[in-house]
Design a protein around this motif. Structure first.
Motif, PDB file in Angstrom:
ATOM      1  N   ARG A 162       0.832  -1.206   0.000  1.00  0.00           N
ATOM      2  CA  ARG A 162       0.000   0.000   0.000  1.00  0.00           C
ATOM      3  C   ARG A 162       0.868   1.259   0.000  1.00  0.00           C
ATOM      4  O   ARG A 162       0.527   2.265  -0.623  1.00  0.00           O
ATOM      5  CB  ARG A 162      -0.917  -0.008   1.225  1.00  0.00           C
ATOM      6  CG  ARG A 162      -1.873   1.147   1.273  1.00  0.00           C
ATOM      7  CD  ARG A 162      -2.855   1.013   2.400  1.00  0.00           C
ATOM      8  NE  ARG A 162      -2.231   0.779   3.686  1.00  0.00           N
ATOM      9  CZ  ARG A 162      -2.022   1.723   4.588  1.00  0.00           C
ATOM     10  NH1 ARG A 162      -2.400   2.950   4.370  1.00  0.00           N
ATOM     11  NH2 ARG A 162      -1.443   1.424   5.734  1.00  0.00           N
ATOM     12  N   ILE A 163       1.998   1.211   0.678  1.00  0.00           N
ATOM     13  CA  ILE A 163       2.880   2.369   0.782  1.00  0.00           C
ATOM     14  C   ILE A 163       3.704   2.552  -0.495  1.00  0.00           C
ATOM     15  O   ILE A 163       3.882   3.670  -0.978  1.00  0.00           O
ATOM     16  CB  ILE A 163       3.804   2.225   2.005  1.00  0.00           C
ATOM     17  CG1 ILE A 163       2.964   2.297   3.292  1.00  0.00           C
ATOM     18  CG2 ILE A 163       4.893   3.281   2.012  1.00  0.00           C
ATOM     19  CD1 ILE A 163       3.715   1.872   4.530  1.00  0.00           C
ATOM     20  N   THR A 164       4.198   1.460  -1.068  1.00  0.00           N
ATOM     21  CA  THR A 164       5.104   1.566  -2.215  1.00  0.00           C
ATOM     22  C   THR A 164       4.376   1.712  -3.549  1.00  0.00           C
ATOM     23  O   THR A 164       4.957   2.204  -4.504  1.00  0.00           O
ATOM     24  CB  THR A 164       6.036   0.346  -2.290  1.00  0.00           C
ATOM     25  OG1 THR A 164       5.249  -0.841  -2.390  1.00  0.00           O
ATOM     26  CG2 THR A 164       6.938   0.284  -1.076  1.00  0.00           C
ATOM     27  N   ARG A 165       3.130   1.270  -3.630  1.00  0.00           N
ATOM     28  CA  ARG A 165       2.370   1.349  -4.883  1.00  0.00           C
ATOM     29  C   ARG A 165       0.959   1.875  -4.636  1.00  0.00           C
ATOM     30  O   ARG A 165      -0.018   1.170  -4.884  1.00  0.00           O
ATOM     31  CB  ARG A 165       2.312  -0.016  -5.549  1.00  0.00           C
ATOM     32  CG  ARG A 165       3.674  -0.536  -5.931  1.00  0.00           C
ATOM     33  CD  ARG A 165       3.545  -1.893  -6.556  1.00  0.00           C
ATOM     34  NE  ARG A 165       4.839  -2.452  -6.840  1.00  0.00           N
ATOM     35  CZ  ARG A 165       5.356  -2.503  -8.056  1.00  0.00           C
ATOM     36  NH1 ARG A 165       4.703  -2.038  -9.081  1.00  0.00           N
ATOM     37  NH2 ARG A 165       6.544  -3.034  -8.241  1.00  0.00           N
TER      38      ARG A 165
ATOM     39  N   PHE B 224      -2.602  -3.942  -6.001  1.00  0.00           N
ATOM     40  CA  PHE B 224      -1.650  -3.820  -4.899  1.00  0.00           C
ATOM     41  C   PHE B 224      -2.287  -3.326  -3.612  1.00  0.00           C
ATOM     42  O   PHE B 224      -1.601  -3.156  -2.613  1.00  0.00           O
ATOM     43  CB  PHE B 224      -0.489  -2.887  -5.281  1.00  0.00           C
ATOM     44  CG  PHE B 224       0.448  -3.516  -6.249  1.00  0.00           C
ATOM     45  CD1 PHE B 224       1.445  -4.366  -5.818  1.00  0.00           C
ATOM     46  CD2 PHE B 224       0.314  -3.283  -7.603  1.00  0.00           C
ATOM     47  CE1 PHE B 224       2.312  -4.959  -6.715  1.00  0.00           C
ATOM     48  CE2 PHE B 224       1.172  -3.866  -8.515  1.00  0.00           C
ATOM     49  CZ  PHE B 224       2.174  -4.708  -8.069  1.00  0.00           C
ATOM     50  N   ASP B 225      -3.594  -3.097  -3.618  1.00  0.00           N
ATOM     51  CA  ASP B 225      -4.259  -2.703  -2.390  1.00  0.00           C
ATOM     52  C   ASP B 225      -4.454  -3.940  -1.520  1.00  0.00           C
ATOM     53  O   ASP B 225      -4.497  -5.062  -2.020  1.00  0.00           O
ATOM     54  CB  ASP B 225      -5.620  -2.075  -2.711  1.00  0.00           C
ATOM     55  CG  ASP B 225      -6.152  -1.237  -1.574  1.00  0.00           C
ATOM     56  OD1 ASP B 225      -5.388  -0.984  -0.613  1.00  0.00           O
ATOM     57  OD2 ASP B 225      -7.324  -0.843  -1.646  1.00  0.00           O
TER      58      ASP B 225
ATOM     59  N   THR C  25     -16.227  -1.637  -2.632  1.00  0.00           N
ATOM     60  CA  THR C  25     -15.264  -1.051  -3.567  1.00  0.00           C
ATOM     61  C   THR C  25     -14.779  -2.100  -4.568  1.00  0.00           C
ATOM     62  O   THR C  25     -14.659  -1.829  -5.758  1.00  0.00           O
ATOM     63  CB  THR C  25     -14.068  -0.453  -2.796  1.00  0.00           C
ATOM     64  OG1 THR C  25     -14.554   0.543  -1.899  1.00  0.00           O
ATOM     65  CG2 THR C  25     -13.052   0.155  -3.736  1.00  0.00           C
ATOM     66  N   ALA C  26     -14.530  -3.300  -4.084  1.00  0.00           N
ATOM     67  CA  ALA C  26     -14.088  -4.388  -4.961  1.00  0.00           C
ATOM     68  C   ALA C  26     -15.184  -4.757  -5.959  1.00  0.00           C
ATOM     69  O   ALA C  26     -14.917  -4.954  -7.146  1.00  0.00           O
ATOM     70  CB  ALA C  26     -13.675  -5.602  -4.148  1.00  0.00           C
ATOM     71  N   TYR C  27     -16.428  -4.851  -5.481  1.00  0.00           N
ATOM     72  CA  TYR C  27     -17.537  -5.156  -6.384  1.00  0.00           C
ATOM     73  C   TYR C  27     -17.683  -4.078  -7.463  1.00  0.00           C
ATOM     74  O   TYR C  27     -17.909  -4.384  -8.635  1.00  0.00           O
ATOM     75  CB  TYR C  27     -18.848  -5.287  -5.617  1.00  0.00           C
ATOM     76  CG  TYR C  27     -19.016  -6.580  -4.867  1.00  0.00           C
ATOM     77  CD1 TYR C  27     -18.372  -7.752  -5.264  1.00  0.00           C
ATOM     78  CD2 TYR C  27     -19.824  -6.651  -3.739  1.00  0.00           C
ATOM     79  CE1 TYR C  27     -18.546  -8.933  -4.575  1.00  0.00           C
ATOM     80  CE2 TYR C  27     -19.999  -7.825  -3.043  1.00  0.00           C
ATOM     81  CZ  TYR C  27     -19.337  -8.962  -3.465  1.00  0.00           C
ATOM     82  OH  TYR C  27     -19.517 -10.144  -2.783  1.00  0.00           O
ATOM     83  N   ASP C  28     -17.570  -2.806  -7.068  1.00  0.00           N
ATOM     84  CA  ASP C  28     -17.665  -1.721  -8.041  1.00  0.00           C
ATOM     85  C   ASP C  28     -16.560  -1.815  -9.083  1.00  0.00           C
ATOM     86  O   ASP C  28     -16.791  -1.620 -10.277  1.00  0.00           O
ATOM     87  CB  ASP C  28     -17.587  -0.358  -7.337  1.00  0.00           C
ATOM     88  CG  ASP C  28     -18.855  -0.032  -6.565  1.00  0.00           C
ATOM     89  OD1 ASP C  28     -19.911  -0.656  -6.841  1.00  0.00           O
ATOM     90  OD2 ASP C  28     -18.792   0.858  -5.697  1.00  0.00           O
ATOM     91  N   ALA C  29     -15.343  -2.125  -8.638  1.00  0.00           N
ATOM     92  CA  ALA C  29     -14.215  -2.234  -9.565  1.00  0.00           C
ATOM     93  C   ALA C  29     -14.414  -3.374 -10.567  1.00  0.00           C
ATOM     94  O   ALA C  29     -13.959  -3.290 -11.715  1.00  0.00           O
ATOM     95  CB  ALA C  29     -12.919  -2.437  -8.781  1.00  0.00           C
TER      96      ALA C  29
END
Length: 49
Positions: free
Chosen positions: A14-17, A23-24, A39-43
Motif C-alpha cells: 500500500r505504501i510503495t504502490r 496492490f491494495d 469497492t471491490a464489487y464496483d471495480a
C-alpha cells in the motif's frame, strides 16, 4: 513474529504502490471491511441490487 513487523510487511504494498490496481490490501488499519467489499464489487462491475 513481532506484531509490528507483520504490520510493516502487510502495509508495504500500500505504501510503495499507492492507487495501483492489484496492490491494495483487504485488511487495513481502521478500515471497514464492508466498504472494502463494495469497492471491490464496483471495480469488477458487480451490481448487488
Amino acid at each position: 513474529m513481532d506484531v509490528c513487523l507483520k504490520r510493516k510487511v502487510r502495509n508495504y504494498p500500500r505504501i510503495t504502490r499507492p492507487n495501483e490496481p492489484g496492490f491494495d490490501i483487504f485488511v487495513k488499519e481502521k478500515a471497514i471491511l464492508n466498504d472494502q467489499i463494495l469497492t471491490a464489487y464496483d471495480a469488477l462491475g458487480i451490481n448487488l441490487a
